[in-house]
Design a protein around this motif. Structure first.
Motif, PDB file in Angstrom:
ATOM      1  N   LEU A  16       0.826  -1.211   0.000  1.00  0.00           N
ATOM      2  CA  LEU A  16       0.000   0.000   0.000  1.00  0.00           C
ATOM      3  C   LEU A  16       0.858   1.258   0.000  1.00  0.00           C
ATOM      4  O   LEU A  16       0.533   2.253  -0.665  1.00  0.00           O
ATOM      5  CB  LEU A  16      -0.933  -0.003   1.206  1.00  0.00           C
ATOM      6  CG  LEU A  16      -2.044  -1.055   1.188  1.00  0.00           C
ATOM      7  CD1 LEU A  16      -2.787  -1.064   2.518  1.00  0.00           C
ATOM      8  CD2 LEU A  16      -2.995  -0.809   0.045  1.00  0.00           C
ATOM      9  N   ILE A  17       1.974   1.206   0.735  1.00  0.00           N
ATOM     10  CA  ILE A  17       2.877   2.349   0.742  1.00  0.00           C
ATOM     11  C   ILE A  17       3.484   2.545  -0.650  1.00  0.00           C
ATOM     12  O   ILE A  17       3.613   3.674  -1.139  1.00  0.00           O
ATOM     13  CB  ILE A  17       3.971   2.180   1.803  1.00  0.00           C
ATOM     14  CG1 ILE A  17       3.361   2.248   3.208  1.00  0.00           C
ATOM     15  CG2 ILE A  17       5.052   3.249   1.656  1.00  0.00           C
ATOM     16  CD1 ILE A  17       4.304   1.857   4.322  1.00  0.00           C
ATOM     17  N   GLY A  18       3.853   1.458  -1.298  1.00  0.00           N
ATOM     18  CA  GLY A  18       4.384   1.548  -2.656  1.00  0.00           C
ATOM     19  C   GLY A  18       3.366   2.120  -3.625  1.00  0.00           C
ATOM     20  O   GLY A  18       3.703   2.928  -4.495  1.00  0.00           O
ATOM     21  N   ALA A  19       2.108   1.704  -3.469  1.00  0.00           N
ATOM     22  CA  ALA A  19       1.042   2.242  -4.320  1.00  0.00           C
ATOM     23  C   ALA A  19       0.865   3.737  -4.076  1.00  0.00           C
ATOM     24  O   ALA A  19       0.650   4.516  -5.016  1.00  0.00           O
ATOM     25  CB  ALA A  19      -0.265   1.495  -4.066  1.00  0.00           C
ATOM     26  N   THR A  20       0.984   4.160  -2.816  1.00  0.00           N
ATOM     27  CA  THR A  20       0.894   5.582  -2.489  1.00  0.00           C
ATOM     28  C   THR A  20       2.033   6.352  -3.141  1.00  0.00           C
ATOM     29  O   THR A  20       1.839   7.452  -3.669  1.00  0.00           O
ATOM     30  CB  THR A  20       0.917   5.789  -0.960  1.00  0.00           C
ATOM     31  OG1 THR A  20      -0.154   5.063  -0.374  1.00  0.00           O
ATOM     32  CG2 THR A  20       0.806   7.255  -0.600  1.00  0.00           C
ATOM     33  N   GLY A  21       3.230   5.774  -3.115  1.00  0.00           N
ATOM     34  CA  GLY A  21       4.372   6.419  -3.761  1.00  0.00           C
ATOM     35  C   GLY A  21       4.175   6.556  -5.257  1.00  0.00           C
ATOM     36  O   GLY A  21       4.468   7.601  -5.841  1.00  0.00           O
ATOM     37  N   ALA A  22       3.683   5.497  -5.882  1.00  0.00           N
ATOM     38  CA  ALA A  22       3.433   5.543  -7.326  1.00  0.00           C
ATOM     39  C   ALA A  22       2.344   6.566  -7.654  1.00  0.00           C
ATOM     40  O   ALA A  22       2.458   7.321  -8.632  1.00  0.00           O
ATOM     41  CB  ALA A  22       3.036   4.164  -7.832  1.00  0.00           C
TER      42      ALA A  22
END
Length: 78
Positions: A16-22
């Protein structure tokens, strides 16, 4: 090798954090494009692009904060 429930939860949170970054990169790029396409217009019309870029930066800061918090909790718990 099987994952424990806590390892699964951590993996999901990192995803989820990676998706937020993207998402933050996409939002910033959208705002930058909006700003650049209105470069010859009065500043009032470029403010929307600046506002969108600000949201992109906020998302990046949130993602970094979440990563730091998760690392802290992982080190504290075990």
């Amino acid at each position: 090798m099987t994952m424990t429930e806590s390892e699964m939860l951590i993996t999901i949170v990192y995803g989820l954090i990676g998706a937020t970054g993207a998402l933050s990169i996409a939002v910033f790029a959208w705002g930058f494009t909006e700003y650049i396409t209105k470069i010859g217009l009065p500043a009032k019309q470029r403010e929307r692009g600046i506002g969108i870029m600000e949201w992109g930066v906020r998302l990046v800061v949130t993602a970094v904060f979440l990563i730091v918090a998760l690392k802290f909790i992982q080190g504290w718990v075990g």
